[in-house]
Structure formats: structure tokens, C-alpha cells
Write a protein that holds these residues in place. Structure first.
Motif, PDB file in Angstrom:
ATOM      1  N   PRO A 279      -4.685   3.105  -1.513  1.00 27.54           N
ATOM      2  CA  PRO A 279      -4.113   2.076  -0.631  1.00 27.54           C
ATOM      3  C   PRO A 279      -5.197   1.343   0.161  1.00 27.54           C
ATOM      4  CG  PRO A 279      -2.824   4.089  -0.498  1.00 27.54           C
ATOM      5  CD  PRO A 279      -4.022   4.412  -1.328  1.00 27.54           C
TER       6      PRO A 279
ATOM      7  N   GLN B 150      -7.562  -2.341  -2.882  1.00 29.55           N
ATOM      8  CA  GLN B 150      -7.437  -3.233  -4.027  1.00 29.55           C
ATOM      9  C   GLN B 150      -8.297  -4.483  -3.872  1.00 29.55           C
ATOM     10  OE1 GLN B 150      -5.136  -2.525  -1.793  1.00 29.55           O
ATOM     11  NE2 GLN B 150      -3.491  -4.041  -1.634  1.00 29.55           N
TER      12      GLN B 150
ATOM     13  N   THR C  61       0.824  -1.212   0.000  1.00 30.23           N
ATOM     14  CA  THR C  61       0.000   0.000   0.000  1.00 30.23           C
ATOM     15  C   THR C  61       0.859   1.263   0.000  1.00 30.23           C
ATOM     16  OG1 THR C  61      -0.139  -0.149   2.409  1.00 30.23           O
ATOM     17  CG2 THR C  61      -1.934  -1.118   1.154  1.00 30.23           C
TER      18      THR C  61
ATOM     19  N   SER D 233      -2.228   1.184  -4.579  1.00 28.98           N
ATOM     20  CA  SER D 233      -2.257  -0.281  -4.615  1.00 28.98           C
ATOM     21  C   SER D 233      -2.703  -0.739  -6.001  1.00 28.98           C
ATOM     22  CB  SER D 233      -3.198  -0.850  -3.545  1.00 28.98           C
ATOM     23  OG  SER D 233      -2.751  -0.512  -2.252  1.00 28.98           O
TER      24      SER D 233
END
Length: 525
Positions: free
Chosen positions: A466, A469, A397, A401
Motif C-alpha cells: 500500500p 504504487q 491502498t 496497491s
């Protein structure tokens, strides 16, 4: 006989005056606003003193009519006078207990409102009064006129000094409450500031009041003939006072620096400069810098205070150096942890809130210290990892990401058509108000990634904020499954194709299948 009649009239007159003032039987006639219990209590003691005084005067007059030697007469007068200090002592001790119980009944707030000087007077006034009663009585018994006059004058001077000091104490409380009051806007902006400020202001107030009480005590002692000024102005007295002042100043500086470091770190982490968002690096480094500052300031302040007390600090510093050298040789792993930790902190490779893979563990970074970090796994496990155990760091992160998704379709499907469908699903996901804010760039389609055993694999990738994902990947796969079902695009499952082989010349041999019917079931053979 005339003196006896005068004594009786004197008794009756004082009796009526006391009855008029206290009026123990009728509250409406009572001149002093007292409760019935207190009025009756004072009335009983008033009668005791009045009756014994009349008895003392009459008996003294009768003794004068008898020829008794002067020494014996002085002894008799002393014995007759002795009940006065005894009665006054009993009355004072009882009254002191009543006053103390009354103050305790009012509670702690009443005590705080009176101030420290008033509390001290209430706590010890009866003891001082008893000592004073017996001192005066001894002077009277032994006809020590000069001592009696000295006692009276010094007492008056002491009372005048205390009376002058009392409004000064009261004025100091008002000044503290006025000048150290915190504005309402500051209270709203810094909720915990008032509590900390009041704690140290109360400590400062007590210190100043203690200093004022010492000055008052020194003045009273000087009045009574104790050379307090000479003692303080002596070389030893000046040295002691200077050391005490130095220790107090050093302690105050240490406390102020510790509190300022705590205040500014809390302010920066909660609000930041000009309301900007706090970086993860700041969230990591500020607590470490605050702890280091606290340890360093406390150590230096402690060394200086010990030096002022008179303890030689050179062996302590030398011993600390030797201990540090021994620790450096004996705890190399610890030193390695700290050095690696400093590099990690200042290189900003890992921050609090990152999802990392280190030392065979993965999780969310919860804290980063000088020699270890703590990461929380997906199932809630807390992993404490020393920096010496870290040789490779994988940060999932760092700034952003990536969500990599592999989609498998059957061999019979049109790959170009499937990629167009995936592209459309990716665009719809980015335009979604709930998920689109987490996607930083349009979805990338890498194309045909692999010919797998049962499927053709197509790889796509998202660039996300971050820690977002996995959420984007799960939502994308859900939408892919839904659209593929609508378009009848096959997502294959593993299967096996039997191939009997084929010679170089000719066709493959036939595969004979025998069906047998047995007990209602068809079996392949």
C-alpha cells in the motif's frame, strides 16, 4: 532591704547564665550553635524579660509595705502583670515572622520534606501561641485557678496527642514512598507511567493525610470538651460522612477507568499484544472506543454524584431523553453522519493511513471519527468530510496497491521486442534491493492496449505494498526511458501526416511546393 539585695543577686545570677548560654559577644563561648544576629536578638529579649521580672518583684515587695485595700492591691498587681503577655505577644509574632521567612528562604523542597503537618504548625503556631498566652494571663489575672489547671492539663494532653500523631504522619510518608515506588524496568517500558502514577499517588497521599488531620483535630477538640464524637455519631453526621465517602469512591472509580482506558489504548497502539504489528482497524477503533468510554463513565459518575449530593436526577435524565429526541429530529444529518460512520468503522472499508477518493477529494486518511473523517491532500490541504456526504468510497491502498503503466512506442517498432524489453526491466526492478521489497508479485504484461494517434500503447501492471504504487511507477518509467534510449526504441511525440487524398481511378494529384528566396530566408509556398 534584704529582699532588694536578693533580687539583685538573682538578677546577676540569671544574667551570667544567659550570657553563658547565648554569649552574644563571643561565638566560641556560646553553648547554643546560633549565628551572631540570632544570638543578639534572643539576648535582647532575654534581658527585657529578666529586668522587668526583677522590677516586678521589687515593686511588689515595696507595695506590700504600704497598707492598701485588697481590691486596689489586686488591681495594681494586675496592671504590673499586664506587660508580660504584651511582651510575650510581640516576641511570639516577631519569632513567627522570622521562622516563616527562614522556611521560605530554604525553598519549596524544604517545605515538602517537612510534611503537611509541619507546614501547618509553622504557618499557624504563633497565632495559637498568642491565644494561649492571653488565655493563661486572663486566668492568672482573675485568679481562676480551676480554669488555669484545666487549661494546663488539656494543653498537655493535646501536645501528647500531637506528639504521638507526628511519627504516624512521618511513617505514612515512608510507606507511600516505599510501596508505591515504580520498578526501573517498568519505568523503561512505560515512560509516561511514573508521571501519571505520582500525580494520583500525591492526590491519594494528601487525601489520607487530610483524613488523619481530621481525626487528630477531632481528638484534640474532644480533649477540649467539644463533643466531636457525638456530632460524628449522630444521624446527620453519619449521613454526611457516608455521602462524602460514596462521592469519593465514585470519583476514584471514574478516574481509574479513564486512566486505565488511556493506559491500555496507549499500550496497544504503541506496543501491541506480544509485540505484533498494530492493524489500521485497531488504530482507528481504539481512540473512538476510548473517547466513548470516557464520555459514558463521566456522565454516569456525574449523575450518581449529583444524586448523592441530594439533587433529583430524574428530571435531568428525562430532559436528556427529550433533548436526544429533539436532536434526533432536528439534526438528521448528524445522526446520518454517525450511523454511516459506524458502518464505515465496523466494515473496515477505510482505515487511518489509507489513500482514498471520497466526495470528489483524494488524500491520505489522518483521522476517522464518529461523524467525519479528515484526509490530507497531496499538496497538504486538509479536507474534513462528513459521512453524510459520502456515497462512494474508492480505497487505493486496501491490503495492497496496483501500479498501472501505459508505455507508448512508435508504429514502426516491433511490439514483441518491446514487450520482452519491458519484461526484463520489470524483473530487474523486482530484484533491486531498494524497490523489490515493495513489489509483491511479478510484473504483468497485458499486451497491446491501444492504437493511439501517434503511438502503439502497451500496458503493464505491478502489485505493490500500500502507498508504494506511485514510487514503483515512477522508477519503472525512468528505467524504461533509459533503456529505450540505449536500444533506440522510439517513444513518439504527437505529429500529423498530411494526406492529399486519392481518387478511385488514377493517382493522387501532385503537391506543388514553391520555394522563394527573400532577404536570405527560404519561404515555402
Amino acid at each position: 532591704m534584704l529582699f532588694f539585695a536578693f533580687s539583685v543577686l538573682f538578677y546577676k545570677a540569671l544574667y551570667e547564665v544567659g550570657n553563658l548560654i547565648l554569649s552574644p559577644q563571643d561565638i566560641k563561648k556560646r553553648l547554643i550553635p546560633l549565628e551572631d544576629e540570632n544570638a543578639n536578638y534572643l539576648w535582647i529579649w532575654y534581658l527585657r524579660f529578666l529586668r522587668y521580672s526583677v522590677f516586678y518583684l521589687i515593686l511588689k515587695d515595696l507595695i506590700l509595705t504600704i497598707s492598701i485595700p485588697k481590691d486596689s492591691l489586686t488591681l495594681i498587681y494586675g496592671i504590673l502583670f499586664l506587660p508580660y503577655p504584651v511582651l510575650l505577644t510581640v516576641f511570639t509574632l516577631q519569632l513567627g515572622r522570622i521562622v516563616k521567612a527562614y522556611v521560605e528562604k530554604k525553598g519549596l523542597k524544604y517545605k515538602d520534606r517537612m510534611g503537611s503537618l509541619s507546614n501547618m504548625i509553622i504557618r499557624y503556631w504563633h497565632i495559637i501561641t498568642v491565644l494561649y498566652i492571653w488565655t493563661v494571663s486572663i486566668f492568672i489575672l482573675f485568679n481562676f485557678n480551676r480554669g488555669y489547671r484545666y487549661l494546663i492539663f488539656t494543653t498537655l494532653e493535646s501536645l501528647i496527642t500531637i506528639a504521638i500523631a507526628y511519627p504516624i504522619f512521618y511513617l505514612s510518608d515512608l510507606l507511600f514512598n516505599r510501596f508505591f515506588a515504580i520498578n526501573e524496568k517498568i519505568k523503561e517500558r512505560f515512560p509516561g507511567l511514573e508521571e501519571k502514577t505520582n500525580r494520583y499517588i500525591a492526590f491519594l497521599k494528601k487525601g489520607i493525610k487530610g483524613f488523619m488531620i481530621l481525626l487528630l483535630s477531632g481528638t484534640v477538640l474532644q480533649i477540649w470538651g467539644v463533643p466531636a464524637v457525638m456530632i460524628i455519631s449522630s444521624e446527620l453526621g453519619r449521613a454526611i460522612i457516608l455521602r462524602i465517602i460514596t462521592i469519593l469512591i465514585i470519583s476514584a472509580v471514574v478516574l481509574v477507568m479513564i486512566e486505565l482506558s488511556q493506559f491500555f489504548s496507549d499500550f496497544i497502539l504503541k506496543e501491541g499484544f506480544q509485540r505484533k504489528e498494530i492493524s489500521q482497524k485497531a488504530r482507528t477503533l481504539i481512540p473512538v472506543a476510548r473517547s466513548t468510554l470516557k464520555i459514558g463513565v463521566t456522565f454516569v459518575g456525574g449523575i450518581v454524584i449529583l444524586d448523592q449530593v441530594g439533587i433529583n436526577t430524574t428530571p435531568i435524565l428525562a430532559g436528556a431523553g427529550l433533548v436526544g429526541l429533539a436532536v434526533g429530529f432536528g439534526a438528521q444529518t448528524l445522526v446520518k453522519d454517525i450511523i454511516n460512520g459506524l458502518f464505515i468503522l465496523f466494515q473496515d472499508s477505510i482505515r487511518v493511513g489509507d489513500w482514498v477518493m471520497v466526495a470528489g477529494r483524494s488524500g491520505l486518511v489522518e483521522s476517522i471519527g464518529l461523524r467525519k473523517m479528515e484526509i490530507r491532500g497531496l499538496e497538504g490541504d486538509l479536507h474534513v468530510i462528513p459521512y453524510s456526504a459520502i456515497d462512494t468510497v474508492t480505497n487505493l491502498t486496501k491490503e495492497y496497491s496496483r501500479a498501472v503503466v501505459d508505455i507508448g512506442v512508435a508504429y514502426r517498432e516491433d511490439v514483441d521486442q518491446v514487450m520482452e524489453v519491458l519484461k526484463r526491466i520489470g524483473e530487474e526492478l523486482r530484484e533491486d534491493p531498494e524497490y523489490g521489497r515493495y513489489i509483491l508479485e511479478p510484473m504483468e504484461i497485458f499486451g497491446l492496449q491501444e492504437f493511439a494517434d501517434s503511438a502503439v500503447v502497451i500496458r503493464v501492471r505491478f502489485k505493490t505494498q500500500p502507498l508504494k504504487q506511485w514510487q514503483i511507477k515512477r522508477e519503472f518509467q525512468r528505467r524504461v526511458k533509459k533503456v529505450f534510449d540505449e536500444l533506440q526504441i522510439e517513444i513518439p511525440f504527437p505529429h500529423v501526416t498530411l494526406y492529399m487524398g486519392e481518387p478511385k481511378m488514377g493517382t493522387s494529384p501532385p503537391l506543388n511546393v514553391k520555394l522563394e528566396l527573400k532577404k536570405g530566408n527560404i519561404q515555402e509556398g
